[in-house]
Design an enzyme around this catalytic site. Structure first.
Site, PDB file in Angstrom:
ATOM      1  N   TYR A  76       0.816  -1.211   0.000  1.00 36.92           N
ATOM      2  CA  TYR A  76       0.000   0.000   0.000  1.00 36.92           C
ATOM      3  C   TYR A  76       0.854   1.267   0.000  1.00 36.92           C
ATOM      4  O   TYR A  76       0.416   2.317  -0.431  1.00 36.92           O
ATOM      5  CB  TYR A  76      -0.888   0.041   1.244  1.00 36.92           C
ATOM      6  CG  TYR A  76      -2.154  -0.760   1.162  1.00 36.92           C
ATOM      7  CD1 TYR A  76      -2.136  -2.085   0.762  1.00 36.92           C
ATOM      8  CD2 TYR A  76      -3.374  -0.188   1.510  1.00 36.92           C
ATOM      9  CE1 TYR A  76      -3.309  -2.829   0.714  1.00 36.92           C
ATOM     10  CE2 TYR A  76      -4.548  -0.925   1.464  1.00 36.92           C
ATOM     11  CZ  TYR A  76      -4.507  -2.240   1.066  1.00 36.92           C
ATOM     12  OH  TYR A  76      -5.662  -2.968   1.028  1.00 36.92           O
ATOM     13  N   LYS A 128       3.867 -15.244   3.064  1.00 38.21           N
ATOM     14  CA  LYS A 128       4.079 -15.999   1.833  1.00 38.21           C
ATOM     15  C   LYS A 128       5.595 -16.160   1.712  1.00 38.21           C
ATOM     16  O   LYS A 128       6.228 -15.714   0.748  1.00 38.21           O
ATOM     17  CB  LYS A 128       3.461 -15.231   0.650  1.00 38.21           C
ATOM     18  CG  LYS A 128       3.440 -15.975  -0.660  1.00 38.21           C
ATOM     19  CD  LYS A 128       2.416 -17.099  -0.722  1.00 38.21           C
ATOM     20  CE  LYS A 128       2.572 -17.874  -2.024  1.00 38.21           C
ATOM     21  NZ  LYS A 128       1.730 -19.091  -2.076  1.00 38.21           N
ATOM     22  N   ASP A 136      -2.171 -18.431   1.376  1.00 33.09           N
ATOM     23  CA  ASP A 136      -3.144 -19.227   0.609  1.00 33.09           C
ATOM     24  C   ASP A 136      -3.743 -20.327   1.484  1.00 33.09           C
ATOM     25  O   ASP A 136      -4.951 -20.584   1.461  1.00 33.09           O
ATOM     26  CB  ASP A 136      -2.520 -19.796  -0.683  1.00 33.09           C
ATOM     27  CG  ASP A 136      -1.117 -20.360  -0.492  1.00 33.09           C
ATOM     28  OD1 ASP A 136      -0.561 -20.283   0.626  1.00 33.09           O
ATOM     29  OD2 ASP A 136      -0.570 -20.901  -1.479  1.00 33.09           O
ATOM     30  N   ASP A 154      -6.088  -7.292   4.916  1.00 30.08           N
ATOM     31  CA  ASP A 154      -7.262  -6.682   4.282  1.00 30.08           C
ATOM     32  C   ASP A 154      -8.149  -7.780   3.695  1.00 30.08           C
ATOM     33  O   ASP A 154      -9.356  -7.828   3.927  1.00 30.08           O
ATOM     34  CB  ASP A 154      -6.788  -5.719   3.179  1.00 30.08           C
ATOM     35  CG  ASP A 154      -7.948  -5.037   2.471  1.00 30.08           C
ATOM     36  OD1 ASP A 154      -8.958  -4.732   3.141  1.00 30.08           O
ATOM     37  OD2 ASP A 154      -7.843  -4.815   1.253  1.00 30.08           O
ATOM     38  N   ASP A 208     -12.009  -9.570   5.259  1.00 34.32           N
ATOM     39  CA  ASP A 208     -13.286  -9.567   4.529  1.00 34.32           C
ATOM     40  C   ASP A 208     -13.840 -10.987   4.515  1.00 34.32           C
ATOM     41  O   ASP A 208     -15.032 -11.218   4.712  1.00 34.32           O
ATOM     42  CB  ASP A 208     -13.106  -9.082   3.075  1.00 34.32           C
ATOM     43  CG  ASP A 208     -13.406  -7.587   2.918  1.00 34.32           C
ATOM     44  OD1 ASP A 208     -13.116  -6.826   3.863  1.00 34.32           O
ATOM     45  OD2 ASP A 208     -13.928  -7.191   1.852  1.00 34.32           O
TER      46      ASP A 208
HETATM   47  C1  IPM Z   1     -10.249  -1.420   4.526  1.00 36.25           C
HETATM   48  C2  IPM Z   1     -10.497  -0.883   3.153  1.00 36.25           C
HETATM   49  C3  IPM Z   1      -9.357   0.012   2.755  1.00 36.25           C
HETATM   50  C4  IPM Z   1      -8.100  -0.844   2.755  1.00 36.25           C
HETATM   51  C5  IPM Z   1      -9.501   0.746   1.419  1.00 36.25           C
HETATM   52  C6  IPM Z   1     -10.764   1.554   1.357  1.00 36.25           C
HETATM   53  C7  IPM Z   1      -8.306   1.600   1.118  1.00 36.25           C
HETATM   54  O1  IPM Z   1     -10.702  -1.898   2.245  1.00 36.25           O
HETATM   55  O2  IPM Z   1     -10.156  -0.621   5.473  1.00 36.25           O
HETATM   56  O3  IPM Z   1     -10.129  -2.630   4.686  1.00 36.25           O
HETATM   57  O4  IPM Z   1      -7.847  -1.582   1.799  1.00 36.25           O
HETATM   58  O5  IPM Z   1      -7.381  -0.779   3.733  1.00 36.25           O
HETATM   59 MN    MN Z   2     -10.780  -3.903   3.152  1.00 37.70          MN
END
Ligand code: IPM
Ligand code: MN
Length: 357
Positions: free
Chosen positions: A142, A190, A222, A246, A250
């Site tokens: 990032y 990884k 993975d 990240d 999710d």
């Molecule tokens: C999160 C989001 C952010 C990230 C984006 C919006 C930049 O997906 O906070 O997880 O990837 O960190």
């Molecule tokens: Mn995210």
């Protein structure tokens, strides 16, 4: 206690969900006799529209002067659909994390009894899942430079960079958390491919030696993605670099019911920040359909982590649980055949529950 917070609603559903978290926060302050003062500030697409900068200096000043930041979400279709936009809302969030030194993002993945039916996984697999993902937040792909495109536009590159120091502080934090929990750390990397991952492993091994009581497990990302759907309850504290964290969180959030439920705390050098892990869902903005629970639970984390007010945080969690048990739920988590409630109605119910208690 005096609570002096910065409120950054951001874009899309941000303002609506933040409004509900503020209702819960206000109700808690009234109940426990705290005074709440807050300043609102711009971040994301709305800040670009107003000032040209997704994280204006004025916003940074307000964050620096506050005891905590409550943040909604950033992102806007105008930018998502325009890959050549030079300034992007997400840069505001990244700049904020970097400038506030928020290197650790704590994302608790827990199950809710009332939402078991909602998981795409079988209840016997999900049951008992309760882990803390500690995502590194100010390094890796990032932020690594160089990043960009070749002159002819046909080649693009990102750079993954980690220093020993950056790895050390977050892995240490993970072990400290593990000591307060079930004493197990899973380091996700990884290392079979990436040099940065090999440095992570090297540093993690050194730190592990200082915590003999903690069981350490190294896992390729993975494999971790797979294990997360096969045996999520096997994790206690997971620590990993920025992008892996990240993605895996999710995945973790839907396992336990909905992306609309996972809160987070970002901590580090300056003011801590509390935000839902989901995005700005621009398609739903203003429709009163977004799930406010992740943001309300982020407010609970704010009471606990920024102010050490555990009872206050606990009451917010209790109110959230009660709302789900009473089926006061938005569409994403409502039970079949029941009418979904609106964002605002869920927020009102939770605030009232807190006041009545
Ligand atoms: C999160 C989001 C952010 C990230 C984006 C919006 C930049 O997906 O906070 O997880 O990837 O960190
Ligand atoms: Mn995210």
């Amino acid at each position: 206690m005096n609570l002096n917070i910065a409120v950054l609603p951001g874009d899309g559903i941000g303002p609506e969900i933040i409004e509900q978290a503020l209702k819960a926060t206000t109700a808690i302050c009234n109940k426990f006799g705290h005074t709440l003062s807050y300043k609102q500030a711009l971040v994301g697409a709305c800040a670009i529209d107003a000032t040209g900068n997704p994280y204006p200096d004025a916003t940074h000043e307000i964050c620096m002067q506050s005891d905590a930041v409550l943040f909604g979400a950033v992102g806007d279709l105008r930018f998502d659909n325009n890959p050549s936009a030079k300034v992007r809302p997400e840069q505001g969030l990244l700049a904020m994390r970097k400038k506030l030194g928020l290197y650790a993002n704590l994302r608790p993945v827990t199950t809710f009894e009332a939402l078991m039916h909602q998981s795409p996984l079988r209840p016997d697999i999900v049951k008992g899942t309760d882990f803390m993902c500690i995502r590194e937040l100010t390094g890796g792909l990032y932020f690594g430079r160089p990043q960009g495109r070749s002159e002819d536009g046909n080649t693009a590159y990102d750079t993954c960079v980690y220093t020993r120091e950056e790895i050390l502080r977050i892995v240490k934090l993970a072990y400290e958390y593990a000591m307060k929990r079930r004493k197990k750390v899973t380091v996700v990397d990884k290392a079979n491919v990436l040099a940065t991952s090999r440095l992570w492993r090297e540093v993690a091994k050194e730190i592990a030696a200082d915590y003999p009581e903690v069981e350490t497990e190294f896992m390729f990302v993975d494999n971790a993605a797979m294990r997360l759907i096969q045996w999520p309850s096997s994790f206690d504290v997971m620590v990993t670099e920025n992008m892996f964290g990240d993605i895996l969180t999710d995945e973790g959030s839907v396992i336990t019911g909905s992306l609309g439920l996972l809160p987070s705390a970002s901590i580090g050098v300056h003011t801590s920040l509390f935000e839902p892990i989901h995005g700005s869902w621009p398609q739903a903005a203003g429709k009163n359909i977004a799930n406010p629970l992740a943001t309300i639970l982020s407010a609970a984390m704010m009471f606990e982590y920024a102010f050490g007010l555990m009872e206050e945080g606990k009451l917010i969690r209790e109110a959230v649980d009660a709302s789900m048990k009473a089926n006061i739920r938005t569409a994403d988590i409502q039970i079949p055949d029941a009418e979904p409630y609106g964002t605002k109605e869920v927020g009102d119910w939770i605030a009232e529950y807190i006041i009545r208690k």
